[in-house]
Design a protein around this motif. Structure first.
Motif, short mmCIF file in Angstrom:
data_model
loop_
_atom_site.label_atom_id
_atom_site.label_comp_id
_atom_site.label_asym_id
_atom_site.label_seq_id
_atom_site.Cartn_x
_atom_site.Cartn_y
_atom_site.Cartn_z
N LYS A 31 5.57 1.96 4.65
CA LYS A 31 6.28 1.17 3.65
C LYS A 31 7.56 1.92 3.33
N GLU A 32 8.67 1.23 3.43
CA GLU A 32 9.95 1.87 3.18
C GLU A 32 9.96 2.50 1.78
N GLY A 33 10.34 3.75 1.74
CA GLY A 33 10.44 4.47 0.47
C GLY A 33 9.14 5.09 -0.02
N ALA A 34 8.04 4.79 0.65
CA ALA A 34 6.75 5.35 0.23
C ALA A 34 6.48 6.65 0.97
N SER A 35 5.99 7.63 0.26
CA SER A 35 5.65 8.91 0.88
C SER A 35 4.31 8.78 1.61
N LYS A 36 4.05 9.76 2.44
CA LYS A 36 2.76 9.78 3.15
C LYS A 36 1.61 9.88 2.14
N GLN A 37 1.83 10.62 1.07
CA GLN A 37 0.79 10.75 0.04
C GLN A 37 0.55 9.41 -0.65
N MET A 39 0.99 6.49 0.66
CA MET A 39 0.27 5.65 1.63
C MET A 39 -1.21 6.02 1.66
N THR A 40 -1.48 7.31 1.67
CA THR A 40 -2.87 7.77 1.70
C THR A 40 -3.61 7.34 0.44
N ASP A 41 -2.94 7.46 -0.71
CA ASP A 41 -3.55 7.03 -1.97
C ASP A 41 -3.84 5.53 -1.95
N GLN A 42 -2.86 4.74 -1.51
CA GLN A 42 -3.05 3.29 -1.48
C GLN A 42 -4.16 2.90 -0.52
N LEU A 43 -4.24 3.57 0.61
CA LEU A 43 -5.31 3.30 1.56
C LEU A 43 -6.67 3.59 0.92
N GLY A 44 -6.75 4.66 0.17
CA GLY A 44 -7.99 4.98 -0.54
C GLY A 44 -8.33 3.93 -1.58
N TYR A 45 -7.32 3.48 -2.33
CA TYR A 45 -7.55 2.43 -3.33
C TYR A 45 -8.05 1.16 -2.65
N CYS A 46 -7.42 0.81 -1.54
CA CYS A 46 -7.83 -0.41 -0.83
C CYS A 46 -9.27 -0.28 -0.32
N LYS A 69 -1.34 -4.79 3.35
CA LYS A 69 -0.22 -5.71 3.53
C LYS A 69 0.20 -6.33 2.20
N SER A 70 -0.78 -6.61 1.34
CA SER A 70 -0.45 -7.19 0.04
C SER A 70 0.32 -6.20 -0.84
N GLU A 71 0.22 -4.92 -0.51
CA GLU A 71 0.95 -3.88 -1.24
C GLU A 71 2.28 -3.54 -0.57
N GLY A 72 2.64 -4.30 0.46
CA GLY A 72 3.94 -4.11 1.11
C GLY A 72 3.95 -3.18 2.30
N TYR A 73 2.79 -2.76 2.78
CA TYR A 73 2.71 -1.86 3.93
C TYR A 73 2.59 -2.66 5.21
N SER A 74 3.05 -2.07 6.30
CA SER A 74 2.85 -2.65 7.62
C SER A 74 2.32 -1.54 8.53
#
Length: 100
Positions: A31-37, A39-46, A69-74
């Motif tokens: 996700k543009e502007g999102a850090s790796k951390q 992304m990892t946090d969001q993946l855990g939440y999902c 995807k609903s959180e803007g990630y691809s």
């Protein structure tokens, strides 16, 4: 000695071919502007939100993907992500390619 040399060369050649054909490009959520951390946090939440540990693997992957995807990630390979970033950096605010 000649047979040993040929066997060694053949073994090395097979090893090289096998290594080249087994390469799988690394891919991850982006996700543009999102850090790796982030992304990892969001993946855990999902994973937690969809109760992934209690679902069959294929179904869990699918609903986690919907959540991300609903959180803007691809989901992109490293080369796709790099190409996206390169293309974006070549654009000006009006969306026109700049000359080099």
């Amino acid at each position: 000695m000649n047979i040993l040399f040929k066997t060694t060369i053949l073994t090395l050649a097979i090893g090289v071919v096998t290594a080249c054909t087994s390469y799988v490009p690394e891919a991850s959520w982006y996700k543009e502007g999102a850090s790796k951390q982030s992304m990892t946090d969001q993946l855990g939440y999902c994973r937690k939100d969809v109760d992934a540990e209690n679902l069959p693997d294929e179904q869990a992957e699918r609903v986690i993907a919907y959540c991300m995807k609903s959180e803007g990630y691809s989901f992109k390979t490293d080369s796709e992500r790099k190409q996206y970033e390169k293309t974006k950096s070549e654009l000006n605010p009006n969306g026109i390619y700049l000359d080099n």
